[in-house]
Design an enzyme around this catalytic site. Structure first.
Site, mmCIF file in Angstrom:
data_model
loop_
_atom_site.group_PDB
_atom_site.id
_atom_site.type_symbol
_atom_site.label_atom_id
_atom_site.label_comp_id
_atom_site.label_asym_id
_atom_site.label_seq_id
_atom_site.Cartn_x
_atom_site.Cartn_y
_atom_site.Cartn_z
ATOM 1 N N TYR A 57 56.992 8.175 24.251
ATOM 2 C CA TYR A 57 58.014 9.160 23.900
ATOM 3 C C TYR A 57 59.379 8.529 23.621
ATOM 4 O O TYR A 57 60.285 9.205 23.131
ATOM 5 C CB TYR A 57 58.138 10.216 24.993
ATOM 6 C CG TYR A 57 57.066 11.282 24.891
ATOM 7 C CD1 TYR A 57 57.038 12.143 23.801
ATOM 8 C CD2 TYR A 57 56.074 11.406 25.854
ATOM 9 C CE1 TYR A 57 56.049 13.113 23.674
ATOM 10 C CE2 TYR A 57 55.086 12.370 25.731
ATOM 11 C CZ TYR A 57 55.082 13.220 24.642
ATOM 12 O OH TYR A 57 54.109 14.170 24.511
ATOM 13 N N ASP A 94 25.681 9.829 37.393
ATOM 14 C CA ASP A 94 24.621 10.551 36.695
ATOM 15 C C ASP A 94 23.578 9.573 36.176
ATOM 16 O O ASP A 94 23.901 8.431 35.822
ATOM 17 C CB ASP A 94 25.192 11.329 35.505
ATOM 18 C CG ASP A 94 26.087 12.488 35.935
ATOM 19 O OD1 ASP A 94 25.895 13.005 37.045
ATOM 20 O OD2 ASP A 94 26.982 12.867 35.145
#
Length: 342
Positions: free
Chosen positions: A133, A223
Site C-alpha cells: 500500500y 486430508d
C-alpha cells in the site's frame, strides 16, 4: 490419568521420543539453525547493491540485478537431515533496468530494498501489506511484493524475519502450550483453533521452534489427498521457493499420522464419503512421487501409490461417516497408542 498411565497409553510415542532425542544429541552443529544476521551486515549488503547500481550508472551502463533462481529444481539438493536446500553456485536470473520486460521488477526491487533499509536502520517493522500500500501503482499486486521480498531475502542470504518485514499469519495454533514473546508478552495457546492450509513462514518457524526447544515427536494429521500430502511435505522437507532458508524452517522428524490412504481401506470408510481424484489431483500426485525425498520414505511412497491406484481421496471429516466421535475417541488414540504413523 497419572503420568504413568499416560506413558503406558502412548508407549509407542514415548519410544519415538527417546529415539528422536538420541538423534538430536549426535546432530552436527552445521545442521542446527543458523544465527540471526546483525543489522550492520544487512545494511552493508544493501549498500553494496546500491553502490553497484550507482557505479554502473556512472559508467553509462544499464544496472543489472542478479537473483538466484528460486523456482528451479536444478538448483535444489536434498539432505535427509535438513530437507530441500539451495545449492551454492545455483543459476541466476538477471533483472535488467534497460529491458522492457524487467524494468518494472527492477524498480520494485530497488523500492523494497529502500524500505527494508529504513526498517532495519530504525529497528522498526512493517508488513508486506504495508509495503504494497506504500505504492500500489508500482507494485500492481500483493503477490508481486510477496515474491520480491523472498527474492531479496535469497539475494542477501538473510532470513526473511531479519529483514523486518512481517507477514500476516495464516496459521493457527491450539493446545496446552504457553510461551513468552521477546517483548515479554505471554501467549496462551489454549483455544479451539488448529493449523490450516498451506503453511506460511511463521507457522513453519513456530513448528521448528517447538522441535528445537522441546524435541518432542511432531505428527501431521492431514486430508488423504495430494494437497494434504504436499502441506505435510512442506513442513517436513521445505519448499523449492524457500530452500535457501531450509535450516530454520524444516522439521525432518515430522511423522505422517493420518489420514493415510491405507486407512480408508482398513477402516472401511463408506464409499459415499470418498471423493474421486480430479485430473489436477492426479497430476499433483505424480509430481509429488517424483520429489527427491520420496526415495527415503518408502512407506509414504506406498501410501501415495495406493491413492494413485484407487483414484480416490478423503477429508479427515470422512471418518465421521463411521461414527461422529470416531476421530477423537478411537482413531487418534489408537494411532498414538500402537504407533500407527509412517
Amino acid at each position: 490419568m497419572d503420568t504413568g498411565g499416560v506413558l503406558e497409553l502412548f508407549s509407542e510415542v514415548e519410544k519415538l521420543r527417546v529415539q528422536l532425542m538420541n538423534n538430536v544429541e549426535v546432530m552436527p552443529d552445521c545442521q542446527r539453525v543458523e544465527g540471526e544476521v546483525s543489522h550492520k551486515e544487512i545494511l552493508t549488503c544493501i549498500e553494496n547493491i546500491i553502490l553497484g547500481i550507482v557505479t554502473s550508472l556512472s559508467k553509462d551502463e544499464a544496472p543489472i540485478l542478479a537473483l538466484p533462481n528460486r523456482s528451479s529444481w536444478a538448483n535444489i539438493s536434498f539432505d535427509s537431515a535438513i530437507g530441500l536446500q539451495m545449492v551454492s553456485g545455483s543459476s541466476i536470473t538477471t533483472i535488467r533496468s534497460d529491458c522492457p520486460s524487467s524494468v518494472t521488477k527492477f524498480a520494485q526491487i530497488v523500492k523494497i530494498l529502500s524500505v527494508i533499509y529504513r526498517l532495519v536502520q530504525s529497528n522498526s517493522y512493517a508488513t508486506k501489506r504495508d509495503i504494497y500500500y506504500s505504492n500500489t501503482q508500482l507494485f500492481g499486486s500483493q503477490s508481486a511484493v510477496d515474491s520480491i521480498v523472498d527474492d531479496i531475502s535469497c539475494m542477501l542470504k538473510v532470513p526473511r524475519r531479519s529483514l523486518h518485514v512481517l507477514a500476516t499469519s495464516k496459521g493457527l495454533i491450539s493446545g496446552d502450550l504457553c510461551y513468552m514473546e521477546e517483548d515479554g508478552t505471554r501467549i496462551d495457546c489454549y483455544s479451539s483453533s488448529t493449523g490450516k492450509g498451506v503453511p506460511d513462514v511463521n507457522s513453519r518457524l513456530m513448528v521448528r521452534k517447538l522441535w528445537d526447544t522441546l524435541h518432542i515427536p511432531v505428527f501431521a494429521l492431514v486430508d488423504a489427498d495430494p494437497h494434504g500430502i504436499e502441506i505435510m511435505c512442506i513442513y517436513k522437507y521445505g519448499s523449492v521457493a524457500m530452500s535457501f532458508e531450509a535450516h530454520s524452517l524444516t522439521v525432518p522428524s515430522v511423522m505422517w499420522l493420518g489420514l493415510l490412504p491405507s486407512d480408508l481401506q482398513r477402516l472401511r470408510v463408506p464409499e459415499d464419503a470418498l471423493i474421486p481424484l480430479t485430473k489436477r489431483d492426479e497430476s499433483k500426485l505424480s509430481s509429488l512421487l517424483k520429489r527427491p525425498y520420496l526415495t527415503s520414505q518408502p512407506d509414504w511412497q506406498r501410501e501415495m501409490e495406493l491413492m494413485q491406484q484407487t483414484k480416490v481421496k478423503a477429508e479427515i471429516q470422512s471418518l465421521a461417516a463411521i461414527a461422529p466421535d470416531f476421530l477423537t475417541n478411537t482413531y487418534l488414540p489408537n494411532k498414538l497408542r500402537y504407533g500407527g504413523w509412517v
